[in-house]
Design a protein around this motif. Sequence first.
Motif, PDB file in Angstrom:
ATOM      1  N   MET A   1      32.708  51.915  37.699  1.00 60.67           N
ATOM      2  CA  MET A   1      34.128  51.745  37.382  1.00 60.67           C
ATOM      3  C   MET A   1      34.262  51.535  35.864  1.00 60.67           C
ATOM      4  O   MET A   1      33.382  50.969  35.233  1.00 60.67           O
ATOM      5  CB  MET A   1      34.687  50.536  38.141  1.00 60.67           C
ATOM      6  N   ARG A   2      35.385  52.003  35.317  1.00 61.23           N
ATOM      7  CA  ARG A   2      35.608  51.903  33.881  1.00 61.23           C
ATOM      8  C   ARG A   2      37.038  51.454  33.614  1.00 61.23           C
ATOM      9  O   ARG A   2      37.973  51.865  34.295  1.00 61.23           O
ATOM     10  CB  ARG A   2      35.367  53.266  33.228  1.00 61.23           C
ATOM     11  N   SER A   3      37.221  50.574  32.622  1.00 63.71           N
ATOM     12  CA  SER A   3      38.548  50.153  32.186  1.00 63.71           C
ATOM     13  C   SER A   3      38.456  49.815  30.705  1.00 63.71           C
ATOM     14  O   SER A   3      37.406  49.372  30.231  1.00 63.71           O
ATOM     15  CB  SER A   3      39.026  48.931  32.978  1.00 63.71           C
ATOM     16  N   GLN A   4      39.540  50.032  29.989  1.00 64.60           N
ATOM     17  CA  GLN A   4      39.514  49.661  28.573  1.00 64.60           C
ATOM     18  C   GLN A   4      39.385  48.155  28.408  1.00 64.60           C
ATOM     19  O   GLN A   4      38.652  47.672  27.549  1.00 64.60           O
ATOM     20  CB  GLN A   4      40.785  50.179  27.875  1.00 64.60           C
ATOM     21  N   VAL A   5      40.121  47.396  29.228  1.00 63.55           N
ATOM     22  CA  VAL A   5      40.095  45.933  29.150  1.00 63.55           C
ATOM     23  C   VAL A   5      39.896  45.378  30.549  1.00 63.55           C
ATOM     24  O   VAL A   5      40.565  45.812  31.497  1.00 63.55           O
ATOM     25  CB  VAL A   5      41.396  45.369  28.546  1.00 63.55           C
ATOM     26  N   VAL A   6      38.997  44.425  30.692  1.00 67.15           N
ATOM     27  CA  VAL A   6      38.867  43.659  31.939  1.00 67.15           C
ATOM     28  C   VAL A   6      39.454  42.279  31.687  1.00 67.15           C
ATOM     29  O   VAL A   6      39.067  41.590  30.734  1.00 67.15           O
ATOM     30  CB  VAL A   6      37.397  43.530  32.390  1.00 67.15           C
ATOM     31  N   ILE A   7      40.381  41.891  32.537  1.00 67.07           N
ATOM     32  CA  ILE A   7      41.019  40.577  32.441  1.00 67.07           C
ATOM     33  C   ILE A   7      40.488  39.726  33.577  1.00 67.07           C
ATOM     34  O   ILE A   7      40.718  40.034  34.754  1.00 67.07           O
ATOM     35  CB  ILE A   7      42.552  40.695  32.515  1.00 67.07           C
ATOM     36  N   VAL A   8      39.767  38.672  33.245  1.00 72.80           N
ATOM     37  CA  VAL A   8      39.217  37.772  34.260  1.00 72.80           C
ATOM     38  C   VAL A   8      40.217  36.650  34.474  1.00 72.80           C
ATOM     39  O   VAL A   8      40.437  35.810  33.598  1.00 72.80           O
ATOM     40  CB  VAL A   8      37.850  37.207  33.819  1.00 72.80           C
ATOM     41  N   GLY A   9      40.859  36.635  35.642  1.00 71.49           N
ATOM     42  CA  GLY A   9      41.855  35.616  35.957  1.00 71.49           C
ATOM     43  C   GLY A   9      43.228  36.222  36.169  1.00 71.49           C
ATOM     44  O   GLY A   9      43.777  36.870  35.271  1.00 71.49           O
ATOM     45  N   GLY A  10      43.780  36.010  37.373  1.00 74.73           N
ATOM     46  CA  GLY A  10      45.076  36.586  37.724  1.00 74.73           C
ATOM     47  C   GLY A  10      46.195  35.577  37.736  1.00 74.73           C
ATOM     48  O   GLY A  10      47.098  35.660  38.571  1.00 74.73           O
ATOM     49  N   GLY A  11      46.163  34.617  36.809  1.00 75.35           N
ATOM     50  CA  GLY A  11      47.281  33.706  36.624  1.00 75.35           C
ATOM     51  C   GLY A  11      48.294  34.321  35.676  1.00 75.35           C
ATOM     52  O   GLY A  11      48.192  35.496  35.292  1.00 75.35           O
ATOM     53  N   PRO A  12      49.285  33.541  35.249  1.00 71.03           N
ATOM     54  CA  PRO A  12      50.351  34.114  34.432  1.00 71.03           C
ATOM     55  C   PRO A  12      49.886  34.699  33.102  1.00 71.03           C
ATOM     56  O   PRO A  12      50.398  35.728  32.665  1.00 71.03           O
ATOM     57  CB  PRO A  12      51.318  32.945  34.218  1.00 71.03           C
ATOM     58  N   SER A  13      48.897  34.081  32.440  1.00 71.15           N
ATOM     59  CA  SER A  13      48.470  34.612  31.138  1.00 71.15           C
ATOM     60  C   SER A  13      47.755  35.949  31.307  1.00 71.15           C
ATOM     61  O   SER A  13      48.023  36.905  30.558  1.00 71.15           O
ATOM     62  CB  SER A  13      47.587  33.595  30.406  1.00 71.15           C
ATOM     63  N   GLY A  14      46.853  36.045  32.272  1.00 65.00           N
ATOM     64  CA  GLY A  14      46.162  37.306  32.505  1.00 65.00           C
ATOM     65  C   GLY A  14      47.103  38.408  32.937  1.00 65.00           C
ATOM     66  O   GLY A  14      47.003  39.558  32.490  1.00 65.00           O
TER      67      GLY A  14
END
Length: 389
Positions: free
Chosen positions: A1-14
């Motif tokens: 899998m590929r993504s430009q950005v991985v965001i760890v955490g699905g709270g409001p900031s992520g």
Amino acid sequence: MRSQVVIVGGGPSGLLLGQLLHRRGVDAVVLERKTRDYVLGRIRAGILETGFVNLMREAGVAERLDRECFIHEGTQIADGNEMFSVNFQELIGESVVLYGQTEVTRDLYDAREAAGARTIFNVDDVEICGADTEAPFVTFTAGGQSHRIDCDFVAGCDGFHGVSRQTIPLTVRKEYEKVYPFGWLGILSETPPVDDELIYANSERGFALCSMRNANLSRYYIQCSLSDRPEDWSDAAFWDELKRRIPEHVADKLVTGPSIEKSIAPLRSFVTEPMRWGRLFLCGDAAHIVPPTGAKGLNTAASDIHYLYHGLMQFYEDKDSEGIDRYSEKALARIWKAERFSWWMTTLLHRFPEMTEFDLKMQQADIAFLRDNVDAQRVMATNYVGLPF
């Protein structure tokens, strides 16, 4: 899998970072340890600075916020039986808005789903690899299977107990912490708020805060011992203690009722430096925590997202790394000012176990100076509504 950005955490900031990037054509996948329903079940404060509201508008998710929020033009400070107002609108021409963090998160999840952006829930064993190289990747398990996402950058939005901060070696990061010797016992009740504005109260029995979620949902807090448990406090005992800590004319009009949520939160100030290591960036509680006095927690996370989002767009659109190279410097400069304000409000309004009679006199003088000096009020208002990004 590929993504430009991985965001760890699905709270409001992520989620906010993901939505902002999506609208500018940058692919970002969000990894969340829990389910959507679990995240939306968290009870959090909802005082939003102007900067946060503007980010929600830029992300295209502010329609319901603008329609349903409550505008707070100031706040009330109580000292014993006396109370005075600090009117932000009159002092500096700005306000804050009340809109629950749960609703912010719901709006962001709805927008993410409508856009078809990738969110993976129930992930375990997250590991951020190669963050100090130009080819980072993230591994995790989900649905009983192992996965790997290669990416350009990783945004650590996974909170104080997440893996992101721990990924930065101890030889690189330095942590600063102050743990306060008390907590906040808070209850949520389906009752009308006692006042149109928040009331921060200092009393000889300890701190209290009168807040709200909407016209029929109130949130109240009292300072308590760290050894207390929520079950130690009946509803009747809580209401009785709250009335003792707020001015009599406010207590007389307080509407009480059964609590629908009751919890105790410890208070701490915490900052880690730096907030960037290679291609890993820390945001929000992963990098810093403030005591809830002054409502800076969610708003400091938003300022991180502002700096990181603009840095990433500068990198992708202009091929310029200045924004990401200076991310930690810019974010920390604002964070330490927010930490100072939260620390000041906490020391102004709480009773500390080791306070001497001299300390009490200094606290009383500080409150009196704030009450009587318009410049002091203007400084408080400037910090409360949020320093510029």
